[in-house]
Design an enzyme around this catalytic site. Sequence first.
Site, PDB file in Angstrom:
ATOM      1  N   CYS A  67       0.812  -1.219   0.000  1.00 17.02           N
ATOM      2  CA  CYS A  67       0.000   0.000   0.000  1.00 17.02           C
ATOM      3  C   CYS A  67       0.842   1.264   0.000  1.00 17.02           C
ATOM      4  CB  CYS A  67      -0.939  -0.028   1.186  1.00 17.02           C
ATOM      5  SG  CYS A  67      -1.933  -1.522   1.149  1.00 17.02           S
ATOM      6  N   HIS A 125      -2.386   8.526   5.876  1.00 14.61           N
ATOM      7  CA  HIS A 125      -2.604   7.207   5.271  1.00 14.61           C
ATOM      8  C   HIS A 125      -3.895   6.595   5.834  1.00 14.61           C
ATOM      9  CE1 HIS A 125      -1.722   3.291   3.575  1.00 14.61           C
ATOM     10  NE2 HIS A 125      -1.876   2.735   4.760  1.00 14.61           N
ATOM     11  N   GLU A 139      -0.677   5.852  13.474  1.00 14.44           N
ATOM     12  CA  GLU A 139      -0.324   7.025  12.673  1.00 14.44           C
ATOM     13  C   GLU A 139      -0.607   8.309  13.458  1.00 14.44           C
ATOM     14  OE1 GLU A 139      -2.336   7.403   8.916  1.00 14.44           O
ATOM     15  OE2 GLU A 139      -0.981   8.979   8.224  1.00 14.44           O
ATOM     16  N   LYS A 191      -9.350   8.598   2.285  1.00  8.46           N
ATOM     17  CA  LYS A 191      -9.848   7.219   2.135  1.00  8.46           C
ATOM     18  C   LYS A 191     -11.287   7.113   2.626  1.00  8.46           C
ATOM     19  CE  LYS A 191      -5.494   4.654   2.224  1.00  8.46           C
ATOM     20  NZ  LYS A 191      -4.474   5.666   2.589  1.00  8.46           N
ATOM     21  N   HIS A 235      -9.587   2.358   0.089  1.00 13.16           N
ATOM     22  CA  HIS A 235      -8.146   2.143   0.071  1.00 13.16           C
ATOM     23  C   HIS A 235      -7.746   1.567  -1.288  1.00 13.16           C
ATOM     24  CE1 HIS A 235      -4.151   1.396   1.027  1.00 13.16           C
ATOM     25  NE2 HIS A 235      -4.249   0.630   2.100  1.00 13.16           N
ATOM     26  N   PHE A 283       1.812  -3.142   4.175  1.00 14.78           N
ATOM     27  CA  PHE A 283       2.177  -4.457   4.681  1.00 14.78           C
ATOM     28  C   PHE A 283       3.653  -4.691   4.383  1.00 14.78           C
ATOM     29  CE2 PHE A 283      -2.136  -6.962   4.385  1.00 14.78           C
ATOM     30  CZ  PHE A 283      -2.670  -6.144   5.349  1.00 14.78           C
TER      31      PHE A 283
HETATM   32  C1  LIG Z   1       4.568   1.642   9.140  1.00 15.13           C
HETATM   33  O1  LIG Z   1       4.586   0.518   8.376  1.00 15.13           O
HETATM   34  C2  LIG Z   1       3.862  -0.581   8.932  1.00 15.13           C
HETATM   35  C3  LIG Z   1       4.151  -1.811   8.190  1.00 15.13           C
HETATM   36  O2  LIG Z   1       3.115  -2.708   8.139  1.00 15.13           O
HETATM   37  C4  LIG Z   1       2.443  -0.272   8.805  1.00 15.13           C
HETATM   38  O3  LIG Z   1       1.615  -1.378   9.137  1.00 15.13           O
HETATM   39  C5  LIG Z   1       2.227   0.796   9.758  1.00 15.13           C
HETATM   40  O4  LIG Z   1       0.912   1.209   9.657  1.00 15.13           O
HETATM   41  C6  LIG Z   1       3.175   1.962   9.554  1.00 15.13           C
HETATM   42  N1  LIG Z   1       3.283   2.662  10.761  1.00 15.13           N
HETATM   43  C7  LIG Z   1       2.299   3.386  11.255  1.00 15.13           C
HETATM   44  C8  LIG Z   1       2.562   4.078  12.517  1.00 15.13           C
HETATM   45  O5  LIG Z   1       1.256   3.564  10.717  1.00 15.13           O
END
Ligand SMILES: *[C@@H]1O[C@H](CO)[C@@H](O)[C@H](O)[C@H]1NC(C)=O
Length: 432
Positions: free
Chosen positions: A168, A312, A323, A345, A350, A418
């Site tokens: 993604c 995101h 996040e 989104k 997504h 992922f």
């Molecule tokens: C950073 O990357 C990971 C990898 O799977 C992702 O799942 C994650 O959402 C990301 N970190 C954050 C804080 O969102």
Amino acid sequence: MSRVVVTGLGMITPLGVGVTPTWANLLAGKSGLVSTKTLPDYQSGGWKDIPCKVIGKVPQWNSEDHLDKAESRRLALFAQYAMAATQEALTDAKVDMQQTDKTRFGVAVGSGIGSFHDIHDNATSFTTGGYKKVQPLFIPKLLTNMAAGNISIKHGLQGPLHTVSTACATGLHAVGDAYNFIQNGYADIMVCGGTESSIHPLALAGFARARSVVTDFNDDPEGASRPFDARRNGFVLSEGCGIMILESLDHAKARGVDPNAIYAEIKGYGLSGDAHHITAPKEDGDGAFRSMEMAVKRSGLQPHQIDYVNAHATSTVIGDRAENNAIVRLFEGCDDKQLSVSSTKSSVGHLLGAAGAVESIFTIKAIHDSVVPPTLNLDIVGGHKGGDDPAKFAKFDYTPHESKSKNIDYALCNSFGFGGVNSTVCFGKYQA
Ligand SMILES: *[C@@H]1O[C@H](CO)[C@@H](O)[C@H](O)[C@H]1NC(C)=O
Ligand SMILES: *[C@@H]1O[C@H](CO)[C@@H](O)[C@H](O)[C@H]1NC(C)=O
Ligand SMILES: *[C@@H]1O[C@H](CO)[C@@H](O)[C@H](O)[C@H]1NC(C)=O
């Protein structure tokens, strides 16, 4: 190092085919999400038993409006989207192909999955009919780099030809990598972005098994994607494509681009790995924090100069929380209410490997038009029973329900995927 600007945009999303309809619908607070029950093959196609019933599908796609018949037959849907959006972006940028050095014109277009449909159909026919049932175009059609390859052939682009596939985060990595190619002198101008078309019952079944997709809003598709909201419950599988034309400022000037037609400048790019878990983020959002921090630093900026973050946030419980924790940490000590955050989104779902490219375009349009697109369905910020810290969700303006006028000098666009990948691009208003 060259300055890099954005001079052309093209996109296909569940909100429309083209930048103009998509952007207008996004700002109007419309949703592109629908129920799988509206699909003609709902009963027969394997959708029925899947506990998630909501998807984001491109409306009214007719490949022959964009490609000739023979061409479209040879292209998988994800590559068709990329070809059409590339044409839109090139036209928008008013690139005169006769006058452009094509050996300095590159392509960086990624896809997370490639053609899920071709893999599924050929696997099925191989199982039932054996060797002779496998189509000669099977392999070329399914590869993730075929969109980029076809764009290069169609337009004769002979510079760097690159495809990144980081789930993604693909679309944003493609934009960031294209920026690096130009900044470092590998190319003067690039087509870049991400494309995806994996609305297939097997894909939805897989995401449902991984417990990634939403299951609580089957009767209310438009309410299903609710990033940062207390009732968020998973993401909505969606499809589409985002393509941008990036070029060095010198190249844009040399071909006489009107300064008002420069949408934005790319200021910096950051990327990192969580080194934690293949699908789950670290709760403190450490990887996301480091990619955002790197993008801001490399832009030569301080966090308080950022006006908007296109998050995101996919509407999953722990992803949005992580996040948000990362954003809180980066903007510690800043005047909180100055920062707008939204997740588009909520409107489009997504788009997997296309998400970062489409959301980069939204971020750029936000800067160019001085408006923050909304986070739909955000009734109660944070407060998820699984452990949101309300104090950490009280910090910013998450732009609930309606878009908001705002001058934006600098904005961040985040994409995570992922495998533990995190990426951020910082865009700024173009100033001569
Ligand atoms: C950073 O990357 C990971 C990898 O799977 C992702 O799942 C994650 O959402 C990301 N970190 C954050 C804080 O969102
Ligand atoms: C197999 O792949 C080819 C080429 O991608 C495609 O045209 C065809 O529809 C696929 N399905 C079957 C059943 O062969
Ligand atoms: C695109 O790629 C396919 C193979 O997937 C090829 O058959 C076709 O000729 C290419 N079309 C163009 C316009 O490059």
